[in-house]
Design a protein around this motif. Structure first.
Motif, PDB file in Angstrom:
ATOM      1  N   GLY A 145       5.094 -11.430 -14.070  1.00  0.00           N
ATOM      2  CA  GLY A 145       4.919 -10.678 -12.332  1.00  0.00           C
ATOM      3  C   GLY A 145       4.284  -9.700 -12.392  1.00  0.00           C
ATOM      4  O   GLY A 145       4.910  -8.999 -11.383  1.00  0.00           O
ATOM      5  N   MET A 146       4.009  -9.914 -13.768  1.00  0.00           N
ATOM      6  CA  MET A 146       3.177  -7.752 -13.476  1.00  0.00           C
ATOM      7  C   MET A 146       2.118  -7.679 -12.877  1.00  0.00           C
ATOM      8  O   MET A 146       1.487  -9.232 -12.488  1.00  0.00           O
ATOM      9  CB  MET A 146       2.969  -7.947 -15.164  1.00  0.00           C
ATOM     10  CG  MET A 146       1.722  -6.312 -15.693  1.00  0.00           C
ATOM     11  SD  MET A 146       1.497  -5.927 -16.704  1.00  0.00           S
ATOM     12  CE  MET A 146       2.657  -5.643 -17.823  1.00  0.00           C
ATOM     13  N   GLN A 147       1.859  -6.851 -12.086  1.00  0.00           N
ATOM     14  CA  GLN A 147       1.704  -6.771 -10.837  1.00  0.00           C
ATOM     15  C   GLN A 147       1.178  -5.188 -10.533  1.00  0.00           C
ATOM     16  O   GLN A 147       2.461  -4.559 -10.682  1.00  0.00           O
ATOM     17  CB  GLN A 147       1.517  -7.511  -9.553  1.00  0.00           C
ATOM     18  CG  GLN A 147       2.640  -7.168  -9.319  1.00  0.00           C
ATOM     19  CD  GLN A 147       2.748  -8.151  -7.412  1.00  0.00           C
ATOM     20  OE1 GLN A 147       4.283  -8.514  -7.528  1.00  0.00           O
ATOM     21  NE2 GLN A 147       2.045  -8.500  -7.141  1.00  0.00           N
ATOM     22  N   PHE A 148      -0.320  -5.162 -10.325  1.00  0.00           N
ATOM     23  CA  PHE A 148      -0.468  -3.460  -9.199  1.00  0.00           C
ATOM     24  C   PHE A 148       0.344  -3.400  -7.953  1.00  0.00           C
ATOM     25  O   PHE A 148      -0.568  -4.590  -7.305  1.00  0.00           O
ATOM     26  CB  PHE A 148      -1.830  -3.199  -9.846  1.00  0.00           C
ATOM     27  CG  PHE A 148      -1.976  -2.367 -11.345  1.00  0.00           C
ATOM     28  CD1 PHE A 148      -1.288  -1.279 -12.193  1.00  0.00           C
ATOM     29  CD2 PHE A 148      -2.953  -3.953 -12.337  1.00  0.00           C
ATOM     30  CE1 PHE A 148      -1.745  -1.368 -13.700  1.00  0.00           C
ATOM     31  CE2 PHE A 148      -2.934  -3.635 -13.866  1.00  0.00           C
ATOM     32  CZ  PHE A 148      -2.174  -2.388 -14.654  1.00  0.00           C
ATOM     33  N   TYR A 149      -0.188  -2.401  -7.719  1.00  0.00           N
ATOM     34  CA  TYR A 149      -0.016  -2.382  -6.341  1.00  0.00           C
ATOM     35  C   TYR A 149      -0.154  -0.226  -5.860  1.00  0.00           C
ATOM     36  O   TYR A 149      -0.057   0.208  -6.988  1.00  0.00           O
ATOM     37  CB  TYR A 149       1.298  -2.302  -5.905  1.00  0.00           C
ATOM     38  CG  TYR A 149       2.697  -1.594  -6.376  1.00  0.00           C
ATOM     39  CD1 TYR A 149       3.420   0.105  -5.461  1.00  0.00           C
ATOM     40  CD2 TYR A 149       2.970  -1.752  -7.733  1.00  0.00           C
ATOM     41  CE1 TYR A 149       3.929   0.946  -6.529  1.00  0.00           C
ATOM     42  CE2 TYR A 149       4.671  -0.462  -7.988  1.00  0.00           C
ATOM     43  CZ  TYR A 149       4.989   0.311  -7.197  1.00  0.00           C
ATOM     44  OH  TYR A 149       5.647   1.203  -8.083  1.00  0.00           O
ATOM     45  N   MET A 150      -0.515  -0.380  -4.695  1.00  0.00           N
ATOM     46  CA  MET A 150      -0.320   1.442  -4.009  1.00  0.00           C
ATOM     47  C   MET A 150       0.383   0.942  -2.660  1.00  0.00           C
ATOM     48  O   MET A 150      -0.109   0.657  -1.981  1.00  0.00           O
ATOM     49  CB  MET A 150      -1.876   1.631  -4.490  1.00  0.00           C
ATOM     50  CG  MET A 150      -3.183   0.686  -3.566  1.00  0.00           C
ATOM     51  SD  MET A 150      -5.135   0.758  -4.101  1.00  0.00           S
ATOM     52  CE  MET A 150      -5.017   2.866  -3.564  1.00  0.00           C
ATOM     53  N   TYR A 151       0.378   2.385  -2.796  1.00  0.00           N
ATOM     54  CA  TYR A 151       0.838   2.517  -1.035  1.00  0.00           C
ATOM     55  C   TYR A 151       0.607   4.130  -0.743  1.00  0.00           C
ATOM     56  O   TYR A 151       0.346   4.894  -1.490  1.00  0.00           O
ATOM     57  CB  TYR A 151       1.922   1.973  -0.903  1.00  0.00           C
ATOM     58  CG  TYR A 151       3.534   3.361  -1.553  1.00  0.00           C
ATOM     59  CD1 TYR A 151       4.012   4.123  -1.079  1.00  0.00           C
ATOM     60  CD2 TYR A 151       3.446   2.642  -2.679  1.00  0.00           C
ATOM     61  CE1 TYR A 151       4.417   5.167  -0.647  1.00  0.00           C
ATOM     62  CE2 TYR A 151       5.024   3.475  -3.007  1.00  0.00           C
ATOM     63  CZ  TYR A 151       4.827   4.718  -2.638  1.00  0.00           C
ATOM     64  OH  TYR A 151       6.491   5.413  -3.284  1.00  0.00           O
ATOM     65  N   GLU A 152       0.085   4.493   0.466  1.00  0.00           N
ATOM     66  CA  GLU A 152      -0.188   6.090   1.769  1.00  0.00           C
ATOM     67  C   GLU A 152       1.211   5.652   2.259  1.00  0.00           C
ATOM     68  O   GLU A 152       1.601   4.984   3.202  1.00  0.00           O
ATOM     69  CB  GLU A 152      -1.294   6.204   1.606  1.00  0.00           C
ATOM     70  CG  GLU A 152      -1.935   4.451   2.661  1.00  0.00           C
ATOM     71  CD  GLU A 152      -1.339   5.744   4.454  1.00  0.00           C
ATOM     72  OE1 GLU A 152      -0.651   7.378   4.674  1.00  0.00           O
ATOM     73  OE2 GLU A 152      -1.244   5.206   5.229  1.00  0.00           O
ATOM     74  N   GLU A 153       1.145   7.334   2.060  1.00  0.00           N
ATOM     75  CA  GLU A 153       2.946   7.400   3.331  1.00  0.00           C
ATOM     76  C   GLU A 153       2.222   8.618   3.656  1.00  0.00           C
ATOM     77  O   GLU A 153       1.944   9.573   3.461  1.00  0.00           O
ATOM     78  CB  GLU A 153       4.056   6.904   3.065  1.00  0.00           C
ATOM     79  CG  GLU A 153       4.870   7.975   2.038  1.00  0.00           C
ATOM     80  CD  GLU A 153       6.148   7.983   1.511  1.00  0.00           C
ATOM     81  OE1 GLU A 153       6.974   7.037   2.209  1.00  0.00           O
ATOM     82  OE2 GLU A 153       6.388   8.178   0.710  1.00  0.00           O
ATOM     83  N   SER A 154       3.325   8.840   5.498  1.00  0.00           N
ATOM     84  CA  SER A 154       2.612  10.013   5.896  1.00  0.00           C
ATOM     85  C   SER A 154       3.749  10.415   6.461  1.00  0.00           C
ATOM     86  O   SER A 154       4.582   9.338   7.060  1.00  0.00           O
ATOM     87  CB  SER A 154       1.397  10.422   6.499  1.00  0.00           C
ATOM     88  OG  SER A 154       0.968   9.672   7.834  1.00  0.00           O
TER      89      SER A 154
END
Length: 211
Positions: A145-154
Protein backbone atom coordinates in the motif's frame (compact mmCIF):
# COMPACT_ATOMS: atom_id res chain seq x y z
CA UNK A 1 12.83 3.16 -8.58
CA UNK A 2 10.69 2.86 -5.45
CA UNK A 3 13.72 3.14 -3.16
CA UNK A 4 14.99 6.13 -5.13
CA UNK A 5 11.69 7.96 -4.70
CA UNK A 6 11.70 7.30 -0.96
CA UNK A 7 15.28 8.56 -0.62
CA UNK A 8 14.43 11.72 -2.55
CA UNK A 9 11.43 12.35 -0.29
CA UNK A 10 13.48 11.93 2.89
CA UNK A 11 16.28 14.11 1.50
CA UNK A 12 13.79 16.90 0.77
CA UNK A 13 12.45 16.73 4.31
CA UNK A 14 15.93 16.95 5.84
CA UNK A 15 17.01 19.74 3.51
CA UNK A 16 14.04 22.04 4.12
CA UNK A 17 14.12 21.50 7.87
CA UNK A 18 17.67 22.89 7.99
CA UNK A 19 16.72 26.26 6.48
CA UNK A 20 16.58 29.35 8.69
CA UNK A 21 12.86 29.63 9.33
CA UNK A 22 10.33 28.20 11.77
CA UNK A 23 10.21 24.42 11.98
CA UNK A 24 7.69 22.17 13.73
CA UNK A 25 6.93 18.47 14.07
CA UNK A 26 3.34 17.21 13.99
CA UNK A 27 1.96 13.91 15.22
CA UNK A 28 -1.64 12.74 14.85
CA UNK A 29 -3.20 9.53 16.15
CA UNK A 30 -6.78 8.63 15.29
CA UNK A 31 -9.26 5.78 15.54
CA UNK A 32 -12.26 5.36 13.21
CA UNK A 33 -15.24 3.13 13.96
CA UNK A 34 -18.17 2.26 11.68
CA UNK A 35 -21.46 2.63 13.52
CA UNK A 36 -23.64 1.65 10.58
CA UNK A 37 -23.09 0.92 6.90
CA UNK A 38 -22.70 4.59 5.96
CA UNK A 39 -21.97 6.24 9.32
CA UNK A 40 -18.52 6.50 10.91
CA UNK A 41 -17.04 8.16 13.97
CA UNK A 42 -13.41 9.26 14.20
CA UNK A 43 -11.64 10.30 17.40
CA UNK A 44 -8.28 12.05 16.91
CA UNK A 45 -5.60 13.78 18.94
CA UNK A 46 -2.78 15.87 17.51
CA UNK A 47 0.27 17.71 18.89
CA UNK A 48 2.67 20.24 17.39
CA UNK A 49 6.21 20.04 18.78
CA UNK A 50 8.67 22.92 18.43
CA UNK A 51 12.35 21.83 18.38
CA UNK A 52 13.37 25.45 18.98
CA UNK A 53 11.64 25.64 22.37
CA UNK A 54 11.86 21.86 22.95
CA UNK A 55 8.19 21.77 23.90
CA UNK A 56 4.69 21.10 22.60
CA UNK A 57 3.07 24.41 21.67
CA UNK A 58 -0.26 23.21 20.20
CA UNK A 59 -2.48 20.23 21.00
CA UNK A 60 -6.04 19.31 20.22
CA UNK A 61 -8.61 16.56 20.38
CA UNK A 62 -11.57 16.16 18.07
CA UNK A 63 -14.55 13.97 17.26
CA UNK A 64 -15.79 13.63 13.67
CA UNK A 65 -19.08 12.03 12.60
CA UNK A 66 -19.29 11.31 8.87
CA UNK A 67 -22.09 10.10 6.64
CA UNK A 68 -21.33 8.55 3.23
CA UNK A 69 -24.24 9.85 1.13
CA UNK A 70 -22.84 8.52 -2.16
CA UNK A 71 -19.62 6.85 -3.26
CA UNK A 72 -18.39 10.30 -4.28
CA UNK A 73 -20.06 12.40 -1.55
CA UNK A 74 -19.50 12.48 2.20
CA UNK A 75 -20.76 14.99 4.76
CA UNK A 76 -20.54 15.33 8.48
CA UNK A 77 -20.07 17.36 11.62
CA UNK A 78 -17.16 17.62 14.05
CA UNK A 79 -16.00 19.27 17.24
CA UNK A 80 -12.44 20.24 18.19
CA UNK A 81 -10.98 21.48 21.48
CA UNK A 82 -7.60 23.12 20.92
CA UNK A 83 -4.93 24.56 23.22
CA UNK A 84 -2.12 26.76 21.91
CA UNK A 85 0.83 28.23 23.82
CA UNK A 86 2.23 31.69 23.18
CA UNK A 87 3.04 33.60 26.35
CA UNK A 88 0.44 31.40 28.04
CA UNK A 89 -2.00 28.65 27.03
CA UNK A 90 -4.96 29.82 24.97
CA UNK A 91 -7.97 27.59 24.28
CA UNK A 92 -10.38 27.32 21.38
CA UNK A 93 -13.59 25.35 20.87
CA UNK A 94 -14.51 24.70 17.26
CA UNK A 95 -17.75 23.12 15.98
CA UNK A 96 -17.48 22.27 12.28
CA UNK A 97 -19.53 20.99 9.33
CA UNK A 98 -17.99 19.58 6.15
CA UNK A 99 -18.72 18.20 2.66
CA UNK A 100 -16.18 16.06 0.75
CA UNK A 101 -16.36 15.30 -2.98
CA UNK A 102 -14.17 12.56 -4.45
CA UNK A 103 -13.50 10.80 -7.74
CA UNK A 104 -11.02 8.41 -9.38
CA UNK A 105 -8.97 9.14 -12.48
CA UNK A 106 -7.57 5.77 -13.54
CA UNK A 107 -5.34 4.84 -10.57
CA UNK A 108 -5.34 8.34 -9.09
CA UNK A 109 -7.73 9.55 -6.38
CA UNK A 110 -8.86 13.17 -6.22
CA UNK A 111 -10.93 14.79 -3.47
CA UNK A 112 -12.17 18.31 -2.78
CA UNK A 113 -13.21 19.33 0.72
CA UNK A 114 -15.12 22.28 2.13
CA UNK A 115 -15.55 22.94 5.84
CA UNK A 116 -17.26 25.69 7.83
CA UNK A 117 -15.89 26.32 11.32
CA UNK A 118 -17.12 28.47 14.19
CA UNK A 119 -14.08 29.35 16.31
CA UNK A 120 -14.83 30.39 19.89
CA UNK A 121 -12.27 31.85 22.32
CA UNK A 122 -12.10 33.39 25.76
CA UNK A 123 -9.34 35.85 24.82
CA UNK A 124 -10.19 36.68 21.17
CA UNK A 125 -13.15 37.51 18.97
CA UNK A 126 -15.29 34.55 17.92
CA UNK A 127 -15.63 34.14 14.17
CA UNK A 128 -16.59 31.82 11.31
CA UNK A 129 -13.92 30.43 9.01
CA UNK A 130 -14.01 28.51 5.73
CA UNK A 131 -11.47 25.81 4.94
CA UNK A 132 -11.01 24.32 1.46
CA UNK A 133 -8.63 21.54 0.50
CA UNK A 134 -7.68 19.63 -2.64
CA UNK A 135 -6.10 16.19 -2.21
CA UNK A 136 -4.42 14.00 -4.85
CA UNK A 137 -3.32 10.41 -4.15
CA UNK A 138 -1.02 8.67 -6.63
CA UNK A 139 -1.14 4.97 -7.62
CA UNK A 140 0.27 2.47 -5.16
CA UNK A 141 3.90 1.53 -5.72
CA UNK A 142 4.05 -1.58 -3.48
CA UNK A 143 1.81 -4.51 -2.60
CA UNK A 144 1.49 -3.34 1.00
CA UNK A 145 0.00 0.00 0.00
CA UNK A 146 2.88 2.49 -0.22
CA UNK A 147 1.82 5.53 -2.24
CA UNK A 148 2.58 9.22 -2.57
CA UNK A 149 0.01 11.94 -2.02
CA UNK A 150 -0.21 15.70 -1.89
CA UNK A 151 -2.75 18.29 -0.87
CA UNK A 152 -3.21 22.00 -0.47
CA UNK A 153 -5.49 23.77 1.96
CA UNK A 154 -6.36 27.36 2.75
CA UNK A 155 -8.35 29.04 5.51
CA UNK A 156 -10.44 32.18 5.08
CA UNK A 157 -11.84 34.12 8.03
CA UNK A 158 -15.39 35.24 7.34
CA UNK A 159 -15.18 38.30 9.61
CA UNK A 160 -13.55 40.38 6.88
CA UNK A 161 -9.95 39.33 7.52
CA UNK A 162 -9.89 37.04 4.48
CA UNK A 163 -7.37 34.28 3.81
CA UNK A 164 -4.83 34.11 6.62
CA UNK A 165 -3.41 30.58 6.46
CA UNK A 166 -2.36 28.22 3.65
CA UNK A 167 -0.44 24.95 3.46
CA UNK A 168 0.98 22.69 0.76
CA UNK A 169 1.76 19.13 1.89
CA UNK A 170 3.47 16.23 0.14
CA UNK A 171 3.76 12.85 1.78
CA UNK A 172 3.94 9.11 1.54
CA UNK A 173 1.59 6.51 2.91
CA UNK A 174 4.23 4.04 4.11
CA UNK A 175 1.78 1.29 5.07
CA UNK A 176 -1.89 0.73 4.27
CA UNK A 177 -3.62 -2.22 5.89
CA UNK A 178 -7.29 -2.90 6.51
CA UNK A 179 -7.16 -1.67 10.11
CA UNK A 180 -3.98 0.41 10.23
CA UNK A 181 -2.00 2.89 8.14
CA UNK A 182 1.03 5.16 8.56
CA UNK A 183 1.66 8.47 6.79
CA UNK A 184 4.85 10.57 6.69
CA UNK A 185 4.80 14.05 5.19
CA UNK A 186 6.45 17.44 4.73
CA UNK A 187 4.44 20.63 4.64
CA UNK A 188 5.07 24.29 3.89
CA UNK A 189 2.85 26.70 5.82
CA UNK A 190 2.18 30.40 5.26
CA UNK A 191 0.54 32.33 8.11
CA UNK A 192 -0.46 35.97 7.81
CA UNK A 193 1.21 38.03 10.52
CA UNK A 194 0.67 41.65 11.46
CA UNK A 195 3.13 42.90 8.82
CA UNK A 196 4.14 39.94 6.64
CA UNK A 197 3.48 36.28 5.87
CA UNK A 198 5.32 33.91 8.21
CA UNK A 199 6.75 30.64 6.81
CA UNK A 200 6.98 27.36 8.69
CA UNK A 201 8.36 23.98 7.61
CA UNK A 202 6.43 20.98 8.92
CA UNK A 203 7.41 17.33 9.25
CA UNK A 204 4.63 15.01 10.36
CA UNK A 205 3.59 11.47 11.22
CA UNK A 206 0.01 10.16 11.23
CA UNK A 207 -1.05 6.84 12.73
CA UNK A 208 -4.59 5.72 11.88
CA UNK A 209 -6.56 2.77 13.21
CA UNK A 210 -9.92 1.38 12.09
CA UNK A 211 -12.19 -0.84 14.19
Amino acid sequence: MRITLLILFLFTVLEVSSQERAFTVWNQNDVTASLREKVSVKVAEKVYYSPESNAIDTKYGEVVVGYQLKNWLKSGIAFRHLSKYSDKWYTENRPMAFIDLSTHLKNFSLSFSNRIEYRTFKEFENHYRHRQALNLSFPRITDWGMQFYMYEESFCKLNGAGTHLARVVTGIKALDKQHFDIKLYYGLEKLKGSETWLTTDIVGLNLSFAI
